[in-house]
Design a protein around this motif. Structure first.
Motif, PDB file in Angstrom:
ATOM      1  N   ASP A 100       0.801  -1.326  -0.217  1.00 62.40           N
ATOM      2  CA  ASP A 100       0.036   0.008  -0.083  1.00 62.40           C
ATOM      3  C   ASP A 100       0.794   1.338   0.020  1.00 62.40           C
ATOM      4  OD1 ASP A 100      -2.394   1.342  -0.010  1.00 62.40           O
ATOM      5  OD2 ASP A 100      -2.883   0.999   2.055  1.00 62.40           O
ATOM      6  N   ASP A 101       0.369   2.447  -0.386  1.00 62.47           N
ATOM      7  CA  ASP A 101       1.021   3.624  -0.104  1.00 62.47           C
ATOM      8  C   ASP A 101       0.094   4.249   0.895  1.00 62.47           C
ATOM      9  OD1 ASP A 101      -1.094   4.020  -1.905  1.00 62.47           O
ATOM     10  OD2 ASP A 101      -0.189   5.916  -3.042  1.00 62.47           O
ATOM     11  N   VAL A 102       0.754   5.059   1.731  1.00 63.05           N
ATOM     12  CA  VAL A 102       0.288   5.478   2.987  1.00 63.05           C
ATOM     13  C   VAL A 102       0.684   6.913   3.525  1.00 63.05           C
ATOM     14  CG1 VAL A 102      -0.161   3.170   3.973  1.00 63.05           C
ATOM     15  CG2 VAL A 102       1.848   4.490   4.542  1.00 63.05           C
ATOM     16  N   ILE A 103      -0.174   7.783   3.978  1.00 66.58           N
ATOM     17  CA  ILE A 103       0.239   8.993   4.700  1.00 66.58           C
ATOM     18  C   ILE A 103       0.393   8.915   6.148  1.00 66.58           C
ATOM     19  CG2 ILE A 103      -0.090  11.495   4.987  1.00 66.58           C
ATOM     20  CD1 ILE A 103      -1.206  11.540   1.943  1.00 66.58           C
ATOM     21  N   THR A 104       1.397   9.035   6.507  1.00 63.82           N
ATOM     22  CA  THR A 104       1.930   9.130   8.151  1.00 63.82           C
ATOM     23  C   THR A 104       2.068  10.659   8.715  1.00 63.82           C
ATOM     24  OG1 THR A 104       2.890   7.254   7.781  1.00 63.82           O
ATOM     25  CG2 THR A 104       3.166   8.122   9.909  1.00 63.82           C
ATOM     26  N   TYR A 105       1.143  10.860   9.713  1.00 65.57           N
ATOM     27  CA  TYR A 105       1.164  12.196  10.436  1.00 65.57           C
ATOM     28  C   TYR A 105       1.834  11.883  11.693  1.00 65.57           C
ATOM     29  CZ  TYR A 105      -2.417  13.147   7.157  1.00 65.57           C
ATOM     30  OH  TYR A 105      -3.215  13.287   5.767  1.00 65.57           O
ATOM     31  N   ARG A 106       2.962  12.794  12.288  1.00 66.87           N
ATOM     32  CA  ARG A 106       3.250  12.629  13.460  1.00 66.87           C
ATOM     33  C   ARG A 106       2.895  13.676  14.376  1.00 66.87           C
ATOM     34  NH1 ARG A 106       9.893  11.888  15.140  1.00 66.87           N
ATOM     35  NH2 ARG A 106       9.148  10.853  17.168  1.00 66.87           N
ATOM     36  N   VAL A 107       1.711  13.166  15.090  1.00 71.97           N
ATOM     37  CA  VAL A 107       1.000  13.843  16.129  1.00 71.97           C
ATOM     38  C   VAL A 107       1.458  14.278  17.246  1.00 71.97           C
ATOM     39  CG1 VAL A 107      -1.275  13.983  17.346  1.00 71.97           C
ATOM     40  CG2 VAL A 107      -1.162  12.290  15.178  1.00 71.97           C
ATOM     41  N   ALA A 108       2.720  13.782  17.996  1.00 72.12           N
ATOM     42  CA  ALA A 108       3.544  13.821  18.865  1.00 72.12           C
ATOM     43  C   ALA A 108       4.660  13.128  18.940  1.00 72.12           C
ATOM     44  CB  ALA A 108       2.696  13.462  20.346  1.00 72.12           C
ATOM     45  N   GLU A 109       5.602  13.213  19.883  1.00 76.18           N
ATOM     46  CA  GLU A 109       6.773  12.578  19.503  1.00 76.18           C
ATOM     47  C   GLU A 109       6.679  11.086  19.788  1.00 76.18           C
ATOM     48  OE1 GLU A 109      10.065  13.506  19.224  1.00 76.18           O
ATOM     49  OE2 GLU A 109       9.505  15.729  19.148  1.00 76.18           O
ATOM     50  N   ASP A 110       5.601  10.535  20.655  1.00 75.23           N
ATOM     51  CA  ASP A 110       5.445   9.075  20.680  1.00 75.23           C
ATOM     52  C   ASP A 110       4.179   8.902  20.193  1.00 75.23           C
ATOM     53  OD1 ASP A 110       3.902  10.421  22.490  1.00 75.23           O
ATOM     54  OD2 ASP A 110       4.251   9.219  23.976  1.00 75.23           O
TER      55      ASP A 110
END
Length: 377
Positions: A100-110
């Motif tokens: 798959d191709d995905v988009i990843t969002y960094r919401v917080a450090e963890d």
């Protein structure tokens, strides 16, 4: 599967009230159009369109090693991404094909949010859970309770401003600067009706636009507020025009331009695979060992007239030899002529090469061109 047996989004009643025509998309009953594919497409290019994309998957990874787990699971280096940013990446098989191709969002450090295509959401969640074993991270598939609404088009920022910053909007923690200063592939967090809402400057149309993630129970009120504030600037849009919009923008569709039997480099996605910037990850060995010598590559094709070559149509060279096949094709509403993406032999992939596509048994002269076909001004 009959349409009544399909999964529905939280906005189904809204779509029915708008007179939508529905289709089966990856097991979901989704609006394919409300009025006219052409009118909806042009609305996005000229003003703004409103989309329900709640069939997409939302998978959260939380924990001290969430970044490291994603570095292992995906082809990109996600641990280096700053909070508030998003990144396009690929989920690969061990052999280097594309799951798959995905988009990843960094919401917080963890805390990271991975957004998957509808057809692969359950597979992606299972893969991410399996690949997280041994890391200090929790994987939660929140797809079943998350809605995704997109506002796409040149006036989308103004519509969001008029909707979300209005008195009594139910939105807290969002400023005008959060919207106006938000760059592409960035996002802001706020609350809507007391619960978290993520607003990202991302999309799949080739236009400026935003994607809003909210709990299912708030999807209908948010849609209504956007509709009222947007007025005649905002048109409800179905999946049909989303497909022609992304094609004009040269964006791949999983199952057409990406798949388990294709390496990223074949689809022009070699740059997404972080071979130089990180260590081992699932699929690395497969990508490095791949022999691409006789593998077809993705190119853009244009033609004259009104007849368009569709997916799976044969592509031949000037001598009549089969050299590939169309992966996606349409008559471009914006450009007024046929466009297509196709996988062809590398010997005929150079820009300017003249080829022939089969359109229902008739030859259509086509020419290899750079992508995207359309780029916003």
């Amino acid at each position: 599967m009959a349409l009544q047996d399909l999964r529905s989004t939280a906005l189904e009643a809204v779509h029915e009230s708008l007179g939508a025509t529905f289709t089966d998309f990856a097991g979901w009953r989704m609006p394919v159009r409300y009025d006219s594919d052409l009118a909806e497409h042009k609305a996005v290019r000229a003003s703004a369109g409103l989309f329900d994309l709640s069939h997409m998957g939302e998978i959260h990874l939380r924990g001290p090693q969430a970044g490291e787990a994603l570095d292992h699971a995906l082809a990109g280096k996600l641990s280096a991404m700053s909070v508030g940013r998003a990144k396009y990446s690929l989920l690969l098989t061990e052999d280097g094909g594309v799951i798959d191709d995905v988009i990843t969002y960094r919401v917080a450090e963890d805390h990271f949010l991975v957004v998957a295509n509808a057809s692969n959401a359950e597979v992606d969640a299972a893969e991410l859970l399996a690949r997280a074993q041994g890391f200090d991270v929790e994987v939660l598939d929140a797809s079943a309770e998350t809605s995704l609404i997109a506002v796409q088009g040149p006036v989308s920022e103004q519509i969001l401003h008029d909707t979300l910053l209005a008195e009594g909007s139910g939105v807290e923690g969002l400023t005008a600067a959060d919207l106006t200063e938000m760059k592409n592939y960035r996002f802001a967090e706020c609350t809507y009706r007391g619960e978290s809402m993520l607003i990202a400057r991302t999309g799949y149309t080739g236009e400026d636009g935003f994607e809003l993630y909210v709990p299912d129970q708030h999807a209908a009120p948010l849609w209504e507020q956007l509709t009222v504030a947007g007025g005649d600037r905002l048109t409800p849009c179905g999946l049909a025009c989303r497909d022609t919009l992304r094609l004009e923008a040269g964006m791949p569709l999983y199952g057409n331009e990406l798949g388990r039997d294709m390496y990223p480099a074949q689809s022009g996605m070699g740059r997404v695979v972080a071979l130089a910037s990180k260590g081992d990850f699932v699929g690395r060995a497969g990508v490095e060992a791949a022999d691409l010598t006789d593998r077809p590559v993705l190119v853009g094709l244009v033609a004259e007239g009104r007849r368009a070559a569709r997916a799976d149509a044969q592509v031949r060279d000037a001598d009549g030899r089969e050299v590939g096949a169309i992966s996606s094709g349409a008559l471009s509403p914006t450009l007024g002529h046929p466009i297509a993406m196709a996988f062809v032999c590398t010997s005929v992939a150079e820009v300017g090469t003249e080829l022939v596509a089969d359109v229902r048994g008739k030859d259509l002269p086509v020419r290899v061109v750079p992508m995207p076909f359309y780029r916003r001004g």
